[in-house]
Design an enzyme around this catalytic site. Structure first.
Site: not given
Length: 236
Positions: A18-20
């Site tokens: 996941f990206d943040f």
């Protein structure tokens, strides 16, 4: 939720990255405010949000150099942005609803979960602690850990190597064209998140394998089933 013709993997992946910002963390308003502050303070002007946010997903220093073609001004913008951003971080950043349940659902199914962000490690770890996600990830890759950054595939591939996963059996979920490009170049399933920074049309232009309109849809979209929130089944 929309699958594109580019999607070729069946069944749930063994690793989900996941990206943040804008994907797990509801932080785009904070990023926008930080950009506006820096541009006003350093340049004495206003810029359209579309211009300010266009390259979110890349390292911040790189975004500033794109914003102004002047190294000295870019450094001043970076310093102003960081001062405001760090001072207001904890009051303005929150997890998107269902974020913890999404991560728990994927891990409970036996898949590895990772975070790949263009933030520096200190501020990424601050955000992780703020959101109570210290134990949520099997790997965290920040801008400090790699020499090349999104849209280059290096950060995603680094996370995959640490996990011992197969790119063809992995996915990366992110809300910017840079996230999609990095995933595609790494050979992992590119999942575009439409609830973050980039307009849907820009995400579609990047050619994701999967487009998801709600964070809580991600596990089901990837084949892990629906998210359980207490006794309620969440379908996004």
């Amino acid at each position: 939720m929309r699958r594109s013709d580019a999607s070729s993997s069946d069944g749930p992946p063994d690793a989900v990255l996941f990206d943040f910002d804008g994907t797990l963390a509801d932080s785009i308003p904070h990023i926008r405010a930080s950009f506006r502050h820096a541009v006003r303070e350093v340049l004495g002007q206003e810029m359209a949000d579309e211009v300010l946010l266009r390259n979110v997903g890349m390292p911040l220093a790189q975004q500033m150099r794109i914003l102004v073609d002047d190294d000295e001004l870019a450094e001043r913008l970076l310093a102003s942005y960081r001062a405001f951003n760090h001072a207001t971080h904890d009051e303005m950043v929150r997890a998107f609803p269902g974020a913890h349940e999404v991560l728990a659902t994927i891990r409970a199914a036996g898949a590895s979960v990772g975070l790949v962000t263009s933030k520096s490690r200190p501020i990424a770890e601050r955000g992780i602690r703020l959101l109570g996600m210290e134990d949520a990830f099997d790997v965290v890759v920040t801008a400090d850990d790699v020499a090349a950054h999104k849209p280059d595939p290096t950060p995603v591939l680094h996370a995959i190597r640490v996990l011992g996963a197969d790119p063809a059996r992995s996915a990366y979920v992110g809300d910017s064209p840079a996230d999609v490009a990095s995933a595609k170049a790494a050979g992992v399933r590119a999942v575009a998140a439409t609830w973050g920074v980039a307009p849907r049309d820009r995400l579609l232009e990047a050619g994701p394998d999967l487009v998801v309109d709600s964070l809580t849809e991600v596990p089901e979209a990837l084949g892990f089933g629906t998210v359980e929130r207490g006794s309620e089944r969440v379908h996004g």
